[in-house]
Design a protein around this motif. Structure first.
Motif, PDB file in Angstrom:
ATOM      1  N   SER A 218       0.854  -1.190   0.000  1.00  0.00           N
ATOM      2  CA  SER A 218       0.000   0.000   0.000  1.00  0.00           C
ATOM      3  C   SER A 218       0.891   1.242   0.000  1.00  0.00           C
ATOM      4  O   SER A 218       2.112   1.146  -0.031  1.00  0.00           O
ATOM      5  CB  SER A 218      -0.924  -0.025   1.225  1.00  0.00           C
ATOM      6  OG  SER A 218      -0.157  -0.149   2.393  1.00  0.00           O
ATOM      7  N   ASN A 240      -2.386  -2.494  -3.427  1.00  0.00           N
ATOM      8  CA  ASN A 240      -3.298  -1.478  -2.896  1.00  0.00           C
ATOM      9  C   ASN A 240      -2.584  -0.130  -2.928  1.00  0.00           C
ATOM     10  O   ASN A 240      -2.673   0.649  -1.990  1.00  0.00           O
ATOM     11  CB  ASN A 240      -3.697  -1.905  -1.469  1.00  0.00           C
ATOM     12  CG  ASN A 240      -4.817  -1.057  -0.900  1.00  0.00           C
ATOM     13  OD1 ASN A 240      -5.548  -0.408  -1.648  1.00  0.00           O
ATOM     14  ND2 ASN A 240      -4.923  -1.027   0.421  1.00  0.00           N
ATOM     15  N   SER A 242      -1.687   3.693  -3.851  1.00  0.00           N
ATOM     16  CA  SER A 242      -2.546   4.864  -4.033  1.00  0.00           C
ATOM     17  C   SER A 242      -1.695   6.061  -4.427  1.00  0.00           C
ATOM     18  O   SER A 242      -0.481   5.966  -4.573  1.00  0.00           O
ATOM     19  CB  SER A 242      -3.317   5.136  -2.741  1.00  0.00           C
ATOM     20  OG  SER A 242      -2.420   5.217  -1.661  1.00  0.00           O
TER      21      SER A 242
HETATM   22  C1  LIG Z   1      -5.716  -0.066   1.019  1.00  0.00           C
HETATM   23  O1  LIG Z   1      -5.167   1.174   1.337  1.00  0.00           O
HETATM   24  C2  LIG Z   1      -6.070   2.062   1.988  1.00  0.00           C
HETATM   25  C3  LIG Z   1      -5.351   3.362   2.220  1.00  0.00           C
HETATM   26  O2  LIG Z   1      -4.737   3.806   1.068  1.00  0.00           O
HETATM   27  C4  LIG Z   1      -6.522   1.442   3.290  1.00  0.00           C
HETATM   28  O3  LIG Z   1      -7.475   2.272   3.877  1.00  0.00           O
HETATM   29  C5  LIG Z   1      -7.126   0.086   3.029  1.00  0.00           C
HETATM   30  O4  LIG Z   1      -7.432  -0.531   4.240  1.00  0.00           O
HETATM   31  C6  LIG Z   1      -6.163  -0.788   2.273  1.00  0.00           C
HETATM   32  N1  LIG Z   1      -6.810  -2.022   1.922  1.00  0.00           N
HETATM   33  C7  LIG Z   1      -6.201  -3.193   2.079  1.00  0.00           C
HETATM   34  C8  LIG Z   1      -7.000  -4.386   1.674  1.00  0.00           C
HETATM   35  O5  LIG Z   1      -5.077  -3.307   2.506  1.00  0.00           O
END
Ligand SMILES: *[C@@H]1O[C@H](CO)[C@@H](O)[C@H](O)[C@H]1NC(C)=O
Ligand SMILES: *[C@@H]1O[C@H](CO)[C@@H](O)[C@H](O)[C@H]1NC(C)=O
Ligand SMILES: *[C@@H]1O[C@H](CO)[C@@H](O)[C@H](O)[C@H]1NC(C)=O
Ligand SMILES: *[C@@H]1O[C@H](CO)[C@@H](O)[C@H](O)[C@H]1NC(C)=O
Ligand SMILES: *[C@@H]1O[C@H](CO)[C@@H](O)[C@H](O)[C@H]1NC(C)=O
Ligand SMILES: *[C@@H]1O[C@H](CO)[C@@H](O)[C@H](O)[C@H]1NC(C)=O
Ligand SMILES: *[C@@H]1O[C@H](CO)[C@@H](O)[C@H](O)[C@H]1NC(C)=O
Ligand SMILES: *[C@@H]1O[C@H](CO)[C@@H](O)[C@H](O)[C@H]1NC(C)=O
Ligand SMILES: *[C@@H]1O[C@H](CO)[C@@H](O)[C@H](O)[C@H]1NC(C)=O
Ligand SMILES: *[C@@H]1O[C@H](CO)[C@@H](O)[C@H](O)[C@H]1NC(C)=O
Ligand SMILES: *[C@@H]1O[C@H](CO)[C@@H](O)[C@H](O)[C@H]1NC(C)=O
Ligand SMILES: *[C@@H]1O[C@H](CO)[C@@H](O)[C@H](O)[C@H]1NC(C)=O
Length: 719
Positions: A218, A240, A242
């Protein structure tokens, strides 16, 4: 996904060739037959052997023989073990750290086995190993970091592939500081979490391939990746991630493949940035939240072969400069908001084009004639846009075309369209539903050809006329969707001559007559034969049959007969019991009468059975309880009577499956059966008589629920 995957493979195979160092690396060194291995190497190998299951992984490594002669082992002239090559040997057990004691080991390949446990840090810190491939195993746990750089000198490791394992936790960071020689790092398809590695290229300046897709990374893409001046392949899709693409990323000007699909990235594609990546052959930013248009400067990416910007929120017209990318083979822009007259793009400048997917945009105008000069085109999808007009004769020039989807536009003149398309010898999938509104289904025998057609959808066109006889000549047809038209006449007997037909959907027409017993002869529905004869070229792109119904080669079509919502009369032929392989049978909303034939109980593969809204009478056969796979069952709104079979599959369904049969009885309906024929009713249900139940019985009897339901069902189908 298929073309994407191929492109990756091509790059990966190409890469070692373009770099002499890597090519050498992959060469198996020649062993001198006279060498014999050292005692220390033998001991280390035997320790590794002892960790394998069952019994040394069934490798016949014996203490009293020369280990240089063992299966999978190669030695240098001096008798040092240089290669341990044991890919795809079904090895189980764990990887012993003793392999780190092989002081001459250069390459370790244990890929595609069933090894578990961790990856011993001794291997990463080895002073000799240059390539480790442990991909596709069941290695697990957190990846152990190596000691800080001060304590360990630079390691020789160049290639590390740990992809497709079960590693978890944060991706190591300090480890890379001693990996100055790293060229290829692949960690895809694990469960790594946290941020992407920050300064890979500061510590490993030679890094050329970084594969991190299919993990749970992430956060943002770090600007420092721009320092990777040697980086050719960056794959971090299916994570994930961003944020936007940092400007600095485009300093990595060696990039040939940039693949970041299915993340949460957003922002626009800046023209000034894109042109810096002049070596780019594949750009995949699909399934993110990018917006804005495709910059004009894309035309300067002369080497571009694959462009995937699908499933974003991009808009605007396609830049005419796109045709400067004369090497383009795949353009996938589906699921955006691109608009304008497509004819402004001169596709004749893209002779290599094989796949063009523009589904679900708002392109308008006629289908540009220039597309028809892309003679290598094998898959063309323009469905769900605003194209109008007739198909042009030029389409006949697309002799390689095997997948064509034009559904959900405003095309006209179905007769002309079918005459042209029939001559497409290699066409295996043709999807033209929801066009040609209120035209007449052409009946004449001038429609011919379609030699290889396997999947044909021409539903939802409100076509009138009969089921045309020329369909009987499409002998390779596997799936036929004719539903949601206004076809009249009866279901022709010749349908059973279509030897490969396994999916027939003719619901919601105005078909009359009885269900022909010939239907019970359909070979694919009678035998367990699979769709193995299907030509994979017809599934180059996934086939979308509805918002949530997507079909690919693997999942193929289920064996289905859907004759619902027509005006069929008479009894359900007993012969239907011969369709032993059928998965779904829908005869709902017709005018069928008589009893439910006992033979239906022989359809043991049946998972969906809908006989609702007919005039069926008699009792529900008890043997239906033998249909153990049945997961959807509906006989509501008929004239059935007697007890609902208990103690089996049938009694697991809700009362809605039986409603509207006033003379059916059983605990489920809170309606006592005649004691002579009924199974005992649990006492508790006696109290459950409610005003709703009484009302619904009365309603059913006096107002005819069937008619009401007919209208409900119809409106749903048209919706
Ligand atoms: C993906 O990233 C977002 C923040 O950018 C976070 O809120 C979310 O929980 C993450 N999802 C997973 C499945 O890790
Ligand atoms: C292999 O043989 C040597 C002597 O021949 C012996 O010392 C050693 O223990 C043996 N190793 C194993 C693993 O059996
Ligand atoms: C490696 O070799 C050294 C000395 O020969 C020995 O002490 C050590 O236990 C060995 N390590 C492994 C993991 O076998
Ligand atoms: C890593 O291993 C996987 C699975 O064996 C393979 O598909 C992939 O191409 C390898 N990556 C590199 C960069 O060689
Ligand atoms: C991920 O790894 C699993 C298990 O090795 C494998 O079945 C699957 O195909 C891999 N997925 C991808 C996308 O490589
Ligand atoms: C990297 O990119 C940034 C922003 O695009 C730029 O200011 C910088 O000069 C670039 N650095 C190099 C070394 O090219
Ligand atoms: C297209 O290519 C031509 C030469 O191949 C070049 O002169 C022209 O500038 C290019 N246009 C764009 C927009 O890249
Ligand atoms: C078209 O495909 C053929 C066969 O795959 C290939 O040889 C040819 O180079 C292709 N033509 C273009 C213009 O890419
Ligand atoms: C189709 O091919 C014919 C002859 O090969 C050619 O004359 C015609 O221009 C082509 N049509 C299109 C639209 O490319
Ligand atoms: C059509 O398909 C056949 C195989 O079914 C193949 O041999 C032939 O090359 C294809 N023709 C074209 C023009 O692609
Ligand atoms: C459909 O196209 C044919 C030419 O193939 C033409 O003769 C006919 O008039 C067209 N029909 C309609 C309704 O436009
Ligand atoms: C069910 O199939 C068997 C043979 O497979 C046959 O003997 C039997 O008559 C069939 N039952 C019905 C009710 O059709």
């Amino acid at each position: 996904m298929l073309p994407l995957h191929c492109s990756y493979m091509r790059h990966i195979r190409k890469l070692p060739m373009s770099s002499p160092g890597l090519a050498l690396l992959l060469l198996i060194s020649l062993a001198s037959p006279t060498s014999s291995c050292t005692e220390q190497d033998k001991t280390s190998l035997l320790q590794f052997h002892a960790g394998l299951l069952p019994e040394g992984g069934l490798l016949a490594w014996q203490n009293h023989t020369d280990c240089c002669m063992w299966e999978g082992i190669t030695c240098s002239a001096k008798g040092m073990v240089t290669d341990v090559s044991l890919a795809s040997r079904s090895l189980q057990g764990h990887i012993s750290p003793s392999l780190g004691n092989l002081t001459g080991l250069l390459r370790l390949d244990l890929s595609s086995n069933l090894l578990s446990g961790g990856l011993p840090p001794e291997l990463l810190s080895s002073g000799s190993i240059i390539a480790i491939d442990v991909s596709v195993n069941r290695l697990e746990g957190e990846f152990q970091e190596l000691a800080p750089a001060s304590a360990t000198p630079d390691r020789p490791l160049k290639v590390l592939n740990i992809s497709s394992n079960l590693f978890t936790g944060p991706f190591p960071s300090t480890t890379w500081r001693v990996m100055r020689n790293m060229v290829v790092l692949s960690a895809s398809n694990n469960s790594f979490t946290g941020k992407l590695p920050t300064d890979m290229c500061t510590s490993s300046p030679s890094l050329a391939v970084l594969e991190l897709s299919h993990n749970q990374f992430s956060g943002r893409i770090w600007p420092v990746l721009g320092r990777c001046s040697m980086l050719k392949v960056l794959k971090a899709g299916f994570n994930n991630l961003s944020g936007t693409l940092p400007d600095e990323l485009f300093n990595a000007t060696s990039l040939e493949l940039l693949s970041l699909p299915r993340n949460g990235l957003h922002g626009t594609l800046e023209g000034a940035n894109i042109i810096k990546l002049s070596h780019l052959a594949t750009l995949d930013l699909g399934d993110n939240n990018f917006n804005g248009n495709i910059p004009e400067s894309v035309g300067q990416l002369q080497r571009l072969q694959e462009l995937h910007l699908n499933d974003n929120m991009m808009s605007g017209e396609l830049p005419s400069t796109l045709t400067n990318c004369t090497n383009l083979m795949t353009i996938d822009l589906k699921g955006n908001n691109f608009s304008g007259e497509l004819a402004k793009v001169n596709f004749s400048k893209l002779p290599s084009l094989r796949i063009l997917d523009l589904m679900s945009n708002t392109f308008s105008g006629t289908i540009p004639e220039s597309i028809y000069s892309c003679r290598n085109l094998t898959a063309l999808r323009l469905s769900s846009n605003k194209f109008h007009g007739e198909l042009a004769e030029g389409l006949r020039n697309l002799t390689s075309l095997s997948f064509l989807s034009l559904g959900n536009n405003s095309l006209t003149n179905i007769t002309k369209a079918l005459k042209i398309l029939g001559s497409s010898k290699n066409l295996t999938t043709l999807l033209i539903a929801h066009n040609f509104m209120y035209e007449v289904m052409p009946q004449d025998d001038t429609i011919k050809g379609f030699q290889n057609l396997q999947v044909f959808s021409i539903n939802s066109c409100s076509l009138s006329g009969q089921i045309p006889r020329w369909l009987s000549k499409l002998t390779n047809l596997g799936a036929l969707m004719l539903h949601d038209n206004q076809l009249t006449g009866s279901i022709p007997d010749w349908i059973s001559n279509l030897n490969f037909l396994y999916f027939l959907q003719i619901s919601n027409n105005s078909l009359t007559g009885e269900i022909p017993t010939a239907l019970a002869q359909m070979p694919m529905l009678r035998s367990e034969k699979t769709g193995a004869h299907l030509d994979p070229r017809g599934f180059q792109l996934p086939i979308y049959l509805g918002p949530s119904l997507q079909i690919s080669m693997d999942s193929a079509f289920r064996k289905v007969l859907d004759l619902s919502v027509n005006k069929l009369v008479g009894e359900i032929p007993r012969e239907i019991g011969l369709l032993k392989a059928i998965w779904g049978l829908n005869l709902s909303s017709n005018l069928l009468s008589g009893e439910i034939p006992q033979s239906i109980c022989n359809l043991t593969n049946l998972q969906v059975l809908d006989l609702s809204i007919n005039h069926l009478s008699g009792t529900i056969p008890t043997a239906l309880n033998d249909l153990h796979f049945l997961s959807e069952f509906n006989v509501s709104n008929n004239e059935l009577q007697g007890p609902i079979p208990t103690g089996g599959q049938i009694s697991t369904f809700q009362s809605s499956s039986f409603d509207g049969n006033p003379r059916l009885c059983g605990p489920l309906l809170n309606r006592y059966c005649d004691l002579a024929q009924a199974a005992p009713v649990p006492i508790t249900s006696a109290n459950r008589w409610s005003i709703e139940v009484i009302f619904s019985i009365a309603f059913g009897v006096f107002f005819g629920v069937g008619v009401l339901y007919d209208q409900l069902v119809l409106s749903k189908f048209y919706g």
